[in-house]
Design an enzyme around this catalytic site. Structure first.
Site, mmCIF file in Angstrom:
data_model
loop_
_atom_site.group_PDB
_atom_site.id
_atom_site.type_symbol
_atom_site.label_atom_id
_atom_site.label_comp_id
_atom_site.label_asym_id
_atom_site.label_seq_id
_atom_site.Cartn_x
_atom_site.Cartn_y
_atom_site.Cartn_z
ATOM 1 N N CYS A 81 0.909 -1.096 0.108
ATOM 2 C CA CYS A 81 0.017 0.154 0.036
ATOM 3 C C CYS A 81 0.858 1.215 -0.019
ATOM 4 O O CYS A 81 0.555 2.054 -0.768
ATOM 5 C CB CYS A 81 -1.168 0.018 1.314
ATOM 6 S SG CYS A 81 -0.288 0.200 2.583
ATOM 7 N N HIS A 133 -2.460 1.145 7.171
ATOM 8 C CA HIS A 133 -2.719 1.091 5.584
ATOM 9 C C HIS A 133 -2.916 2.659 4.996
ATOM 10 O O HIS A 133 -3.401 3.501 6.037
ATOM 11 C CB HIS A 133 -4.050 0.231 5.523
ATOM 12 C CG HIS A 133 -4.237 -0.100 4.079
ATOM 13 N ND1 HIS A 133 -3.552 -0.862 3.370
ATOM 14 C CD2 HIS A 133 -5.442 0.381 3.407
ATOM 15 C CE1 HIS A 133 -4.210 -1.018 2.187
ATOM 16 N NE2 HIS A 133 -5.200 -0.256 2.154
ATOM 17 N N HIS A 145 -6.033 1.695 -3.607
ATOM 18 C CA HIS A 145 -4.982 1.223 -2.568
ATOM 19 C C HIS A 145 -4.560 -0.300 -3.170
ATOM 20 O O HIS A 145 -5.233 -1.021 -4.017
ATOM 21 C CB HIS A 145 -5.366 0.998 -1.210
ATOM 22 C CG HIS A 145 -6.814 0.069 -1.223
ATOM 23 N ND1 HIS A 145 -6.767 -0.779 -0.282
ATOM 24 C CD2 HIS A 145 -8.086 0.354 -1.638
ATOM 25 C CE1 HIS A 145 -7.990 -1.519 -0.326
ATOM 26 N NE2 HIS A 145 -8.782 -0.797 -1.233
#
Length: 193
Positions: A81, A133, A145
């Site tokens: 990510c 994240h 993402h």
């Protein structure tokens, strides 16, 4: 014989005129390529045309969709990510970000969820007290993402899972659009140690 030639020429001229008239009627003025691209990406990503302000951003996301997740990965063979957001900012905005989601968060100015703009970063704390994240907001409550389960994809901030773990949005300040090479080198050296 002259009559046949005369009729044939009149038919030929008539066909040419009809063909020209149809061509003029069916031809549309040349469309703006950016508008066509915006419409295309709008349909693919499920984002309103009015929200697709940065064609380069949507093209980058489109080209990476489906790339598998790989922790520490930084290529189309696999990416995580923070490397995805790092690559996006490098290629789309010509801006350097930190190498992980926590470093990236430290570079941004927080933005309320209802004030997010395409290109802003969105951060999540998934089963943790720290940021775990990051994604890039693309408009209409959607973000791109690298998901650990499905790779690079588009998700909706209103989905229960993402709503539950959403932490904050962030935007790079205008006066801090890129890190210096020294800071990036130091960060990379620390990562290797």
């Amino acid at each position: 014989m002259k009559t046949k030639k005369f009729i044939a020429s009149m038919l030929f001229i008539g066909l040419c005129l009809v063909s020209q008239a149809q061509t003029n009627r069916n031809s549309k003025p040349e469309s703006d390529p950016d508008n066509l691209a915006k419409e295309y990406f709008s349909q693919i990503m499920g984002v309103a045309v009015s929200a697709t302000t940065n064609t380069k951003l949507y093209q980058f996301v489109y080209e990476w969709l489906g790339t598998p997740y790989r922790l520490g990965g930084d290529s189309k063979r696999g990416i995580d990510c923070s490397k995805f957001s790092y690559e996006l900012y490098d290629k789309v905005f010509n801006t350097s970000l930190g190498y992980n989601s926590r470093n990236q968060y430290s570079q941004v100015k927080t933005v309320e969820k209802n004030e997010l703009k395409a290109g802003d970063l969105v951060f999540f704390k998934i089963r943790s007290r720290s940021i775990t994240h990051v994604g890039v907001y693309i408009g209409d409550n959607k973000f791109a993402h690298a998901s650990s389960s499905k790779g690079v994809m588009i998700s909706n901030l209103d989905e229960p899972y993402w709503r539950r773990y959403y932490y904050n949005g962030g935007r790079l300040p205008e006066d801090n659009k890129s890190l210096t090479a020294e800071i990036l080198k130091a960060e990379k050296d620390n990562k290797l140690n």
